[in-house]
Scaffold this motif. Structure first.
Motif, PDB file in Angstrom:
ATOM      1  N   ARG A 310      53.584   1.451 103.876  1.00 40.20           N
ATOM      2  CA  ARG A 310      54.665   1.484 102.883  1.00 40.20           C
ATOM      3  C   ARG A 310      54.136   1.660 101.457  1.00 40.20           C
ATOM      4  NH1 ARG A 310      57.822  -3.880 104.860  1.00 40.20           N
ATOM      5  NH2 ARG A 310      55.704  -4.676 104.616  1.00 40.20           N
ATOM      6  N   THR A 314      58.451   3.908  98.619  1.00 38.52           N
ATOM      7  CA  THR A 314      58.978   2.571  98.916  1.00 38.52           C
ATOM      8  C   THR A 314      59.509   1.912  97.658  1.00 38.52           C
ATOM      9  OG1 THR A 314      57.454   2.286 100.772  1.00 38.52           O
ATOM     10  CG2 THR A 314      58.394   0.293  99.834  1.00 38.52           C
ATOM     11  N   SER A 315      60.620   1.212  97.808  1.00 45.30           N
ATOM     12  CA  SER A 315      61.195   0.465  96.681  1.00 45.30           C
ATOM     13  C   SER A 315      61.814  -0.830  97.209  1.00 45.30           C
ATOM     14  CB  SER A 315      62.269   1.298  95.970  1.00 45.30           C
ATOM     15  OG  SER A 315      62.654   0.689  94.764  1.00 45.30           O
ATOM     16  N   ARG A 316      61.729  -1.849  96.395  1.00 47.54           N
ATOM     17  CA  ARG A 316      62.335  -3.138  96.735  1.00 47.54           C
ATOM     18  C   ARG A 316      63.775  -3.131  96.242  1.00 47.54           C
ATOM     19  NH1 ARG A 316      59.565  -9.032  95.621  1.00 47.54           N
ATOM     20  NH2 ARG A 316      61.440 -10.327  95.782  1.00 47.54           N
ATOM     21  N   THR A 317      64.718  -3.215  97.168  1.00 50.98           N
ATOM     22  CA  THR A 317      66.136  -3.167  96.825  1.00 50.98           C
ATOM     23  C   THR A 317      66.680  -4.580  96.668  1.00 50.98           C
ATOM     24  OG1 THR A 317      66.377  -1.120  98.107  1.00 50.98           O
ATOM     25  CG2 THR A 317      68.387  -2.308  97.552  1.00 50.98           C
ATOM     26  N   VAL A 324      65.430  -6.288 100.097  1.00 52.12           N
ATOM     27  CA  VAL A 324      65.056  -5.493 101.269  1.00 52.12           C
ATOM     28  C   VAL A 324      64.083  -4.413 100.808  1.00 52.12           C
ATOM     29  CG1 VAL A 324      65.878  -3.920 103.063  1.00 52.12           C
ATOM     30  CG2 VAL A 324      67.260  -5.895 102.427  1.00 52.12           C
ATOM     31  N   GLN A 326      62.962  -0.803 101.013  1.00 55.66           N
ATOM     32  CA  GLN A 326      63.525   0.489 101.409  1.00 55.66           C
ATOM     33  C   GLN A 326      62.402   1.520 101.420  1.00 55.66           C
ATOM     34  OE1 GLN A 326      67.011   1.954  99.128  1.00 55.66           O
ATOM     35  NE2 GLN A 326      65.915   3.864  98.895  1.00 55.66           N
ATOM     36  N   HIS A 327      62.158   2.105 102.587  1.00 55.71           N
ATOM     37  CA  HIS A 327      61.070   3.080 102.722  1.00 55.71           C
ATOM     38  C   HIS A 327      61.611   4.355 103.357  1.00 55.71           C
ATOM     39  CE1 HIS A 327      57.067   4.702 103.526  1.00 55.71           C
ATOM     40  NE2 HIS A 327      57.476   4.955 104.756  1.00 55.71           N
ATOM     41  N   VAL A 328      61.269   5.489 102.782  1.00 58.36           N
ATOM     42  CA  VAL A 328      61.642   6.782 103.367  1.00 58.36           C
ATOM     43  C   VAL A 328      60.362   7.474 103.824  1.00 58.36           C
ATOM     44  CG1 VAL A 328      63.763   7.064 102.052  1.00 58.36           C
ATOM     45  CG2 VAL A 328      61.626   7.888 101.084  1.00 58.36           C
ATOM     46  N   ASP A 409      69.011   6.866  93.350  1.00 57.47           N
ATOM     47  CA  ASP A 409      68.321   7.339  94.550  1.00 57.47           C
ATOM     48  C   ASP A 409      67.062   8.119  94.190  1.00 57.47           C
ATOM     49  OD1 ASP A 409      70.003   6.203  96.368  1.00 57.47           O
ATOM     50  OD2 ASP A 409      71.142   8.016  96.811  1.00 57.47           O
ATOM     51  N   GLU A 412      64.498   5.385  93.294  1.00 61.13           N
ATOM     52  CA  GLU A 412      64.087   4.508  94.390  1.00 61.13           C
ATOM     53  C   GLU A 412      63.437   5.267  95.545  1.00 61.13           C
ATOM     54  OE1 GLU A 412      67.099   0.723  93.894  1.00 61.13           O
ATOM     55  OE2 GLU A 412      67.639   2.291  95.341  1.00 61.13           O
ATOM     56  N   LYS A 413      63.788   6.535  95.727  1.00 62.04           N
ATOM     57  CA  LYS A 413      63.209   7.315  96.817  1.00 62.04           C
ATOM     58  C   LYS A 413      62.060   8.204  96.359  1.00 62.04           C
ATOM     59  CE  LYS A 413      67.456   7.204  99.552  1.00 62.04           C
ATOM     60  NZ  LYS A 413      68.542   7.977 100.199  1.00 62.04           N
TER      61      LYS A 413
END
Length: 774
Positions: A310, A314-317, A324, A326-328, A409, A412-413
Motif C-alpha cells: 500500500r 493509498t489514502s487514509r479516509t 479506512v 483506501q487503496h487503488v 478523488d 486521494e487516488k
C-alpha cells in the motif's frame, strides 16, 4: 497556467446533408496506448502471482521436469505412471481417441507435474520450519556457532533462486503467542526499576492474579486467532492504534524523512522535483513488477514484504468512529500543491512514463501559474491536519458530489502527493541549530495546510531545491518508507543527474498537455470547519519543540572497538541523558520490528531495565571506579541486546498484553492489571532509522551524500521523542522532539545531555590509551 489538454475522440457537425463525423487520430492513439499499458500491467501482475505462488519452485523448473519425463516416456518406452494412467484411461471416453504412446506421454506430463508440485510443497514447508528457528539470533555478536552455520546453509539451499519481493511470504512463520506466565514475568521485571517497593508489591499482586485467573481464558481466544489468521497482532494494531485514533495524525502519528545533510544537487525547485518524482515512479514500477529484492538478514533470512503493498495509490479516509485505508491498484497521476492551489499531473504520455525533464516541465508550468486560489481552497488540507471527526463529517457533507468529489478523488487516488513549498530549508553550517530545527518542523507539520497528511506519503520540495518526505503511519512503518527514500536519494544525483545549468537531463516535450487545475466549490459553512481544524493543528504545531543535531565526534567505528553494539551504546547514553535531564528514570519505548514473521510490524523493547539503572547510578556516583562502571555497562548492554532479540523473535511484552486487553474488552471482562499496564505513559520514545541499502551509498568516496534520517513528534505531553540514524563509521544524527508547553522538557537541553553522555561512556573504554600502548 496551461490547462489540461481536452482530447476529443469524436467530433461532429450537423449539416443540411446530415451529420459530418470526424475522428481525432491523436486521441484514439492515446486511448490505444493507455489500454496497452493497462493490459501490460495486468499481465505482469498475473505473471508475478504465478511466480510467487509456486516459489521456491519455478515454471522453468516445471518445464525441465516435463521435458525429462516426456523424453523418458517417448524414447525409453517407460510409463512413469507405472500403468496407473493407462488403467484409468480405459474408463475415460477419450481413451479410444488417444494412442498408447499418447497416453504414456500424458501420464508422464501428469506425473511430472505432480512430482514438481510435491517437491515445491516440501521445499516450502522445510523452509518454513527452518525459518521458525531463531536460535541464530542469540549467538554472540560477531560470531556464529557451527549449528547456525549449518542452518544458514540449509536456508540458502531451500530458498530457491532469484526471489522476487513477495516470494517468501508463504514460507514465513506465523507470529507465536508467548505464554502468559512469561509475559507477566518480563513485564514485572521491566516495571521494577520504575516503582517503589509498595507500588511494585501492589502491581505484582495484580499480575499474579491475572496470570492465574483471567489470563488463561484470554490466552485461549488469542491462540485461536493466531491459528486462524496470518498474524494475531497486525490487524488489531492497525485498527486500534492508528485508524481508531480521533485526534490529529499530524505530529501525533505522521513522521518525516530528510534530504542529504550537506549538499543540494540542484537549487532549481522544478528540476529537483522532476528527478525525485521520476525516481519515485520508477520505484513504483519495480514494486508493481515485484522486482525489488526482499530484505534479508545476513543476506539469507527473509523479512516480510507485505507492508510494501500500500505504499502508492493509498489514502487514509476519515470516518466518524474509525478511518479506512483506501487503496487503488493503479493511478496514472500525482496531486501537486503550490501556493494554495491543487493540480492533477498525469505521469504518462505516449504510453510511457514521463522523463525527468518532462516532469520538470510540468512543475515549471505550475510554478509560473499566477492564478489565485479559489474560495476555501488555500487552507483546505488543514482538514487532514485537525481532529478526524470534523473532517469525516465535512467530507460526507461537502465532498460527496459534483466537482468537489471529482477533485477530492484526484487527490486521494493519486500515486502520491507533492508539495512545492515556497519556503527555503537546508542545513546552514553558520547557523546549524536553528536551520535544522526549522527544517525538521517544516517536514513534520509545515504550515498545517500545505501537506495532505492523509496520503501514504507527501514529497515536499522546497524553493531552494531541498526536499523531504512526510509519511502517514497506519499503512506501514518507517523502515518501509526509508527503503523507498534511499532509492530516491541514490537515484537523484548519481544515476539521473543534472545538466551543468542545474536542470534535469533531456529536453522538454513540445506537445505535452499541461497539468489540470482542480476545481472546488467550498461553501462558507465548510470554510468554517476548515478554519477550526487549522486552529487545532496550528496550536499542536506551535507546541512542538524540535531539535536536530549531527553528532560527529565518533560513530559506530569506535563503538565497535568497544566491543559493544552501537544501538545498545546509544540506548544507554539516552538513559544517562534522561536521568541527568529529569533526575529520574521513565518507561522507555524502543521500536523493534517483527518482520521475521508473516505480516509482522513492530514490538517494543523496554530499554529502561534494572541493569541500565544500575549503570546510570554508577555514572552519577563520583565514588564508583571506571572498572565498576565498565562492568555494569557491559551487563546492561547485553541485557538490552537480549531484550531486542526477544522482541524480534515474537517474545516481546507489549503486543501480547495489547491483544489480551482487546480480547478482554470483546468478552466484557475488566482487568485492573491490563488496564493499568496499557495506561502507563511512554515518556521516552526512541527509534533507530536503519540504513537498509548501504550498497547504494559510497560514503567513503562521497561522504557528502549522507542522509539526515528522519524523526517524529513527542508521544507524551511531558516526554521526549528521539530518533537516530547511524551513518558510516563516524557519524550519528539525532532528532529530538518534545512540547514547549511542558515545564519538564527542553529538546535542546536534552540534546546537550545526549552529547555529554555519549562522550562520557566512550571515555570509560580509554581507547586513546590502548592505542598508545600498542
Amino acid at each position: 497556467m496551461a490547462e489540461a489538454h481536452q482530447a476529443v475522440a469524436f467530433q461532429f457537425t450537423v449539416t443540411p446533408d446530415g451529420i459530418d463525423l470526424h475522428l481525432c487520430h491523436e486521441a484514439l492513439r492515446q486511448v490505444y496506448l493507455s489500454g496497452l499499458h493497462s493490459w501490460k500491467k495486468r499481465f505482469i501482475r498475473f505473471k508475478n502471482g504465478v511466480m510467487t505462488g509456486v516459489y521456491p519452485g519455478s515454471p522453468s523448473g516445471l518445464l525441465v521436469v516435463l521435458v525429462g519425463y516426456v523424453s523418458t516416456t517417448k524414447y525409453a518406452k517407460i510409463d512413469p505412471s507405472l500403468g496407473i494412467f493407462t488403467k484409468l484411461s480405459t474408463h475415460l471416453p477419450i481413451s479410444k481417441y488417444v494412442t498408447e504412446e499418447g497416453q504414456r506421454i500424458v501420464g508422464g506430463v501428469l506425473v511430472g507435474t505432480g512430482l514438481w508440485i510435491t517437491v515445491t510443497f516440501v521445499m516450502r514447508n522445510i523452509l518454513k520450519c527452518l525459518l521458525s528457528w531463531h536460535g541464530w539470533m542469540f549467538s554472540r555478536h560477531g560470531s556464529l556457532s557451527l549449528k547456525t552455520k549449518i542452518w544458514l546453509v540449509l536456508v540458502k539451499l531451500f530458498s530457491g533462486q532469484k526471489p522476487m519481493l513477495y516470494s517468501f511470504q508463504s514460507s514465513l512463520p506465523r507470529l507465536p503467542v508467548p505464554p502468559v506466565k512469561d509475559t507477566v514475568r518480563r513485564y514485572l521485571e521491566s516495571a521494577r526499576p520504575l516503582m517503589d517497593d509498595e507500588q511494585y508489591k501492589r502491581m505484582e499482586g495484580l499480575a499474579k492474579d491475572f496470570e492465574k485467573n483471567l489470563g488463561p481464558k484470554l490466552q485461549w481466544y488469542l491462540k485461536l486467532k493466531s491459528w486462524w489468521t496470518s498474524n494475531y497482532v497486525s490487524d488489531w494494531w492497525e485498527e486500534y492504534i492508528y485508524l481508531r485514533g480521533r485526534g490529529p495524525i499530524m505530529v501525533n502519528s505522521n513522521y518525516y524523512a530528510m534530504d542529504f545533510l550537506f549538499v543540494i544537487p540542484t537549487s532549481i525547485q522544478a528540476a529537483r522535483a522532476g528527478n525525485s518524482i521520476h525516481a519515485l515512479m520508477m520505484y513504483r514500477r519495480k514494486l508493481d513488477r515485484a522486482q525489488i529484492k526482499p530484505l534479508m538478514v545476513l543476506n539469507t533470512i527473509p523479512m516480510c514484504s507485505s507492508q510494501y503493498e500500500r505504499m502508492f495509490n493509498t489514502s487514509r479516509t476519515p470516518g466518524v468512529e474509525a478511518d479506512v485505508l483506501q487503496h487503488v491498484n493503479e493511478s496514472k497521476h500525482i496531486a501537486v500543491f503550490h501556493k494554495g492551489r491543487f493540480y492533477k499531473v498525469w505521469m504518462f504520455y505516449d504510453g510511457r512514463l514521463l522523463l525527468p525533464r518532462e516532469i520538470e516541465q510540468q512543475i515549471e508550468r505550475i510554478l509560473m501559474d499566477k492564478s489565485e486560489p479559489q474560495p476555501g481552497e488555500e487552507m483546505l488540507a488543514a482538514l487532514t491536519a485537525g481532529d478526524r471527526v470534523p473532517w469525516a463529517k465535512a467530507r460526507t457533507q461537502f465532498f460527496s458530489r459534483g466537482k468537489n468529489k471529482q477533485s477530492l478523488d484526484a487527490v486521494e487516488k493519486a500515486a502520491f502527493f507533492v508539495t512545492l513549498d515556497d519556503s527555503e530549508q537546508r542545513f546552514d553550517p553558520d547557523n546549524p541549530v536553528q536551520s535544522l530545527d526549522s527544517y525538521g518542523k517544516s517536514l513534520l507539520h509545515g504550515k498545517c495546510y500545505d501537506r495532505w497528511f492523509d496520503k501514504s506519503f507527501n514529497l515536499i520540495v522546497f524553493k531552494n531545491g531541498t526536499m523531504g518526505l512526510n509519511g502517514e503511519h497506519s499503512w506501514a512503518d518507517a523502515p518501509v518508507i526509508g527503503h523507498l527514500w534511499e532509492h530516491v536519494l541514490s537515484s537523484d544525483p548519481v544515476r539521473l543527474g543534472y545538466s551543468e545549468d542545474g536542470h534535469c537531463k533531456g529536453n522538454p516535450h513540445p506537445n505535452l498537455p499541461g497539468p489540470q487545475r482542480l476545481q472546488w466549490d467550498i461553501p462558507e459553512e465548510c470554510q468554517t470547519v476548515i478554519d477550526s481544524s487549522l486552529k487545532v493543528a496550528q496550536a499542536l504545531a506551535d507546541d512542538v519543540d524540535m531539535h536536530i543535531f549531527p553528532f560527529n565526534d565518533f560513530g559506530k567505528g569506535l563503538i565497535k572497538k568497544c566491543k559493544t553494539s552501537p544501538d545498545g551504546f546509544i540506548q544507554l547514553a539516552l538513559q544517562l541523558a534522561h536521568f541527568r535531564d529529569k533526575g529520574k528514570f521513565c518507561l522507555t519505548y524502543e521500536a523493534s520490528m517483527t518482520r521475521l514473521f508473516r505480516e509482522g510490524r513492530t514490538e517494543t523493547v523496554r530499554s529502561c531495565t534494572i541493569q541500565t539503572c544500575d549503570f546510570v547510578r554508577a555514572m552519577m556516583n563520583g565514588k564508583a571506579t571506571r572498572e565498576e562502571k565498565l562492568k555494569l555497562l557491559r551487563t546492561a548492554a547485553e541485557k538490552h541486546q537480549d531484550m531486542y532479540r526477544l522482541a524480534m523473535t515474537g517474545n516481546g511484552i507489549d503486543r501480547h498484553l495489547f491483544c489480551l486487553y482487546l480480547v478482554s474488552k470483546y468478552l466484557g471482562e475488566d482487568s485492573a492489571f491490563l488496564k493499568e499496564v496499557l495506561s502507563e505513559p511512554w515518556r521516552l520514545s526512541t527509534s533507530q532509522t536503519p540504513l537498509q541499502q548501504a550498497e547504494l551509498f559510497d560514503l567513503k568516496r562521497h561522504p557528502e551524500y549522507v542522509t539526515s534520517g528522519g524523526g517524529f513528534g513527542p508521544v507524551a505531553d511531558d516526554g521526549y521523542g528521539v530518533s537516530y540514524i547511524i551513518l558510516g563509521e563516524d557519524f550519528i544524527n539525532f532528532h529530538i522532539s518534545s512540547k514547549h508547553s511542558s515545564p519538564e522538557t527542553d529538546s535542546h537541553r536534552f540534546g546537550n545531555h545526549i552529547k555529554q553522555a555519549m562522550l562520557e561512556i566512550l571515555e570509560l573504554f580509554q581507547l586513546d590509551n590502548k592505542a598508545k600502548d600498542k
